[in-house]
Structure formats: C-alpha cells, structure tokens
Design a protein around this motif. Sequence first.
Motif, PDB file in Angstrom:
ATOM      1  N   LYS A  48     -40.995  -9.108 -20.820  1.00 50.78           N
ATOM      2  CA  LYS A  48     -39.964  -9.616 -21.733  1.00 50.78           C
ATOM      3  C   LYS A  48     -39.938 -11.133 -21.570  1.00 50.78           C
ATOM      4  O   LYS A  48     -39.906 -11.637 -20.445  1.00 50.78           O
ATOM      5  CB  LYS A  48     -38.588  -9.071 -21.367  1.00 50.78           C
ATOM      6  N   ARG A  49     -39.956 -11.836 -22.715  1.00 52.14           N
ATOM      7  CA  ARG A  49     -39.911 -13.295 -22.642  1.00 52.14           C
ATOM      8  C   ARG A  49     -39.373 -13.858 -23.946  1.00 52.14           C
ATOM      9  O   ARG A  49     -39.262 -13.155 -24.924  1.00 52.14           O
ATOM     10  CB  ARG A  49     -41.293 -13.856 -22.355  1.00 52.14           C
ATOM     11  N   GLY A  50     -39.060 -15.144 -23.916  1.00 53.76           N
ATOM     12  CA  GLY A  50     -38.650 -15.838 -25.122  1.00 53.76           C
ATOM     13  C   GLY A  50     -37.211 -16.290 -25.100  1.00 53.76           C
ATOM     14  O   GLY A  50     -36.311 -15.465 -25.076  1.00 53.76           O
ATOM     15  N   ALA A  51     -37.007 -17.619 -25.081  1.00 51.63           N
ATOM     16  CA  ALA A  51     -35.656 -18.170 -25.111  1.00 51.63           C
ATOM     17  C   ALA A  51     -35.103 -18.156 -26.532  1.00 51.63           C
ATOM     18  O   ALA A  51     -33.930 -17.902 -26.743  1.00 51.63           O
ATOM     19  CB  ALA A  51     -35.659 -19.591 -24.551  1.00 51.63           C
ATOM     20  N   VAL A  52     -35.934 -18.410 -27.522  1.00 53.66           N
ATOM     21  CA  VAL A  52     -35.497 -18.427 -28.916  1.00 53.66           C
ATOM     22  C   VAL A  52     -35.940 -17.136 -29.605  1.00 53.66           C
ATOM     23  O   VAL A  52     -35.121 -16.386 -30.117  1.00 53.66           O
ATOM     24  CB  VAL A  52     -36.053 -19.657 -29.661  1.00 53.66           C
ATOM     25  N   ASN A  53     -37.228 -16.887 -29.625  1.00 54.76           N
ATOM     26  CA  ASN A  53     -37.771 -15.644 -30.179  1.00 54.76           C
ATOM     27  C   ASN A  53     -38.024 -14.681 -29.034  1.00 54.76           C
ATOM     28  O   ASN A  53     -38.862 -14.937 -28.185  1.00 54.76           O
ATOM     29  CB  ASN A  53     -39.081 -15.903 -30.927  1.00 54.76           C
ATOM     30  N   ARG A  54     -37.303 -13.574 -29.029  1.00 60.65           N
ATOM     31  CA  ARG A  54     -37.431 -12.591 -27.952  1.00 60.65           C
ATOM     32  C   ARG A  54     -38.657 -11.721 -28.204  1.00 60.65           C
ATOM     33  O   ARG A  54     -38.796 -11.119 -29.273  1.00 60.65           O
ATOM     34  CB  ARG A  54     -36.168 -11.741 -27.908  1.00 60.65           C
ATOM     35  N   ILE A  55     -39.545 -11.654 -27.218  1.00 59.04           N
ATOM     36  CA  ILE A  55     -40.760 -10.843 -27.323  1.00 59.04           C
ATOM     37  C   ILE A  55     -40.766  -9.847 -26.172  1.00 59.04           C
ATOM     38  O   ILE A  55     -40.586 -10.233 -25.014  1.00 59.04           O
ATOM     39  CB  ILE A  55     -42.021 -11.733 -27.260  1.00 59.04           C
ATOM     40  N   GLU A  56     -40.952  -8.588 -26.503  1.00 54.22           N
ATOM     41  CA  GLU A  56     -41.106  -7.545 -25.485  1.00 54.22           C
ATOM     42  C   GLU A  56     -42.450  -6.889 -25.729  1.00 54.22           C
ATOM     43  O   GLU A  56     -42.750  -6.475 -26.841  1.00 54.22           O
ATOM     44  CB  GLU A  56     -39.989  -6.514 -25.577  1.00 54.22           C
ATOM     45  N   ARG A  57     -43.246  -6.796 -24.687  1.00 57.67           N
ATOM     46  CA  ARG A  57     -44.585  -6.220 -24.835  1.00 57.67           C
ATOM     47  C   ARG A  57     -44.791  -5.169 -23.740  1.00 57.67           C
ATOM     48  O   ARG A  57     -44.566  -5.433 -22.572  1.00 57.67           O
ATOM     49  CB  ARG A  57     -45.623  -7.333 -24.724  1.00 57.67           C
ATOM     50  N   ARG A  58     -45.243  -3.998 -24.154  1.00 55.46           N
ATOM     51  CA  ARG A  58     -45.620  -2.932 -23.223  1.00 55.46           C
ATOM     52  C   ARG A  58     -47.115  -2.753 -23.302  1.00 55.46           C
ATOM     53  O   ARG A  58     -47.665  -2.556 -24.380  1.00 55.46           O
ATOM     54  CB  ARG A  58     -44.937  -1.614 -23.581  1.00 55.46           C
ATOM     55  N   ILE A  59     -47.760  -2.795 -22.150  1.00 57.81           N
ATOM     56  CA  ILE A  59     -49.206  -2.620 -22.093  1.00 57.81           C
ATOM     57  C   ILE A  59     -49.489  -1.363 -21.293  1.00 57.81           C
ATOM     58  O   ILE A  59     -49.245  -1.322 -20.084  1.00 57.81           O
ATOM     59  CB  ILE A  59     -49.882  -3.836 -21.443  1.00 57.81           C
ATOM     60  N   PRO A  60     -49.980  -0.319 -21.951  1.00 60.72           N
ATOM     61  CA  PRO A  60     -50.329   0.901 -21.212  1.00 60.72           C
ATOM     62  C   PRO A  60     -51.451   0.604 -20.219  1.00 60.72           C
ATOM     63  O   PRO A  60     -52.413  -0.102 -20.547  1.00 60.72           O
ATOM     64  CB  PRO A  60     -50.815   1.856 -22.304  1.00 60.72           C
ATOM     65  N   LEU A  61     -51.325   1.106 -19.022  1.00 56.30           N
ATOM     66  CA  LEU A  61     -52.342   0.851 -18.000  1.00 56.30           C
ATOM     67  C   LEU A  61     -53.699   1.406 -18.399  1.00 56.30           C
ATOM     68  O   LEU A  61     -54.725   0.909 -17.947  1.00 56.30           O
ATOM     69  CB  LEU A  61     -51.901   1.412 -16.651  1.00 56.30           C
ATOM     70  N   THR A  62     -53.705   2.399 -19.269  1.00 52.93           N
ATOM     71  CA  THR A  62     -54.987   2.953 -19.712  1.00 52.93           C
ATOM     72  C   THR A  62     -55.748   1.972 -20.587  1.00 52.93           C
ATOM     73  O   THR A  62     -56.939   2.140 -20.804  1.00 52.93           O
ATOM     74  CB  THR A  62     -54.780   4.266 -20.491  1.00 52.93           C
ATOM     75  N   ARG A  63     -55.074   0.941 -21.114  1.00 53.77           N
ATOM     76  CA  ARG A  63     -55.725  -0.051 -21.972  1.00 53.77           C
ATOM     77  C   ARG A  63     -56.205  -1.279 -21.191  1.00 53.77           C
ATOM     78  O   ARG A  63     -56.900  -2.118 -21.739  1.00 53.77           O
ATOM     79  CB  ARG A  63     -54.764  -0.530 -23.069  1.00 53.77           C
ATOM     80  N   VAL A  64     -55.832  -1.407 -19.924  1.00 55.37           N
ATOM     81  CA  VAL A  64     -56.211  -2.579 -19.129  1.00 55.37           C
ATOM     82  C   VAL A  64     -57.710  -2.540 -18.857  1.00 55.37           C
ATOM     83  O   VAL A  64     -58.234  -1.552 -18.350  1.00 55.37           O
ATOM     84  CB  VAL A  64     -55.427  -2.626 -17.796  1.00 55.37           C
TER      85      VAL A  64
END
Length: 184
Positions: free
Chosen positions: A81-97
Amino acid sequence: MSAMERQLDPGIRLVWLVSSLLLALLPVGGAVVAAALGAPTWLTLTLVLLALVSLVAAVVGPFARYRRWSYQLTEHDLHVKRGAVNRIERRIPLTRVQYVDIQQGPVERWLGLRTLVVYTAGAGLRAVAVPGLPAAPAGPLRDELIAGETESAADAGPAGALGSTRDEADGGRGCSVAGACGAG
C-alpha cells in the motif's frame, strides 16, 4: 511467513528528502537566473513562487509519503500500500514472482537501507519495489518471497508456477526462482 503489516524504515524519509530537494533546486536555479538576467518582474516572481512551492513540497512530501507506505507478506501474496495523494494497493501472488533483487543507491547505502524489487510473470518490468528496508530484513524478506514461490509451485504441481516446470531453456533441469536446479 509473517502476515503482519510492516512500515518502512524511517531513514527512507531522508533518502526521499535528498532526492526531492535536488529536484527542487531546478526551479530555484531558474528563479536566480531570471533575476540575474533582468527578466520581467512577472516572470521572476512566478519562478520564485514555483521555487517556494517546490521547496515546501520537497520537505513535506517525504513525510507524507512515509506515513502512507506499508507492506505485508502473507502465505499467498505480497500486499503493498502506498501513495500520499493517489492511493495504490497492489497484491502480488507469490506464484507470479519470477525473481527478486535487492538494490541500493548511494544515500541508501550510507543509511544502511535497501530496496527490494520484485519481478513477476506477465509484467514487462518490475511489479513492485519496496524501498527503505533495513539490511537485516531485506535479505530474509527476499528469501521468504522466493520460498513462498517455490512452496506455491510445489502445492500447484508440476505446471503450477513459472520457474517450477522443466523446459528447454534450462536443459530440462527445472530451475526455480531460487536458482536451485533439479537433476535433468
């Protein structure tokens, strides 16, 4: 694996502050040059105002950005989770790493911090970078991500995850993300 939401090291604020202050020097330099060359008053005042706004943003921005950054490694994914102005949440499945890098710029090196960069299948470039990790957790976090990928691949069977199947590129040895190769 730890499912606790984690904050970045507070030292990352200094890294971001140095970077943003260097960028803020451009409008400051423009205002100085405009004043020295006798530019019209409206142009000089506009550049001075832009320089002041840039300096304020350079000082406030890293602290606001730090407060809005967190990451969490669960059994199945990496959640950022990041972003002071635009909030971005990203989930990365471990199977895709596919692979994980640890990088350090000069200021990060001086502060003992690292950036963990996760590359995934299907994303042209990196999927996510987690900056501001102290040296101690960066390596184990990388190892957890890689171990999570191999565990997920084992659970999914021989064709479950990228890097877990045998193919022609590695001579049929079945090299995984961790670089471990089975007998061919």
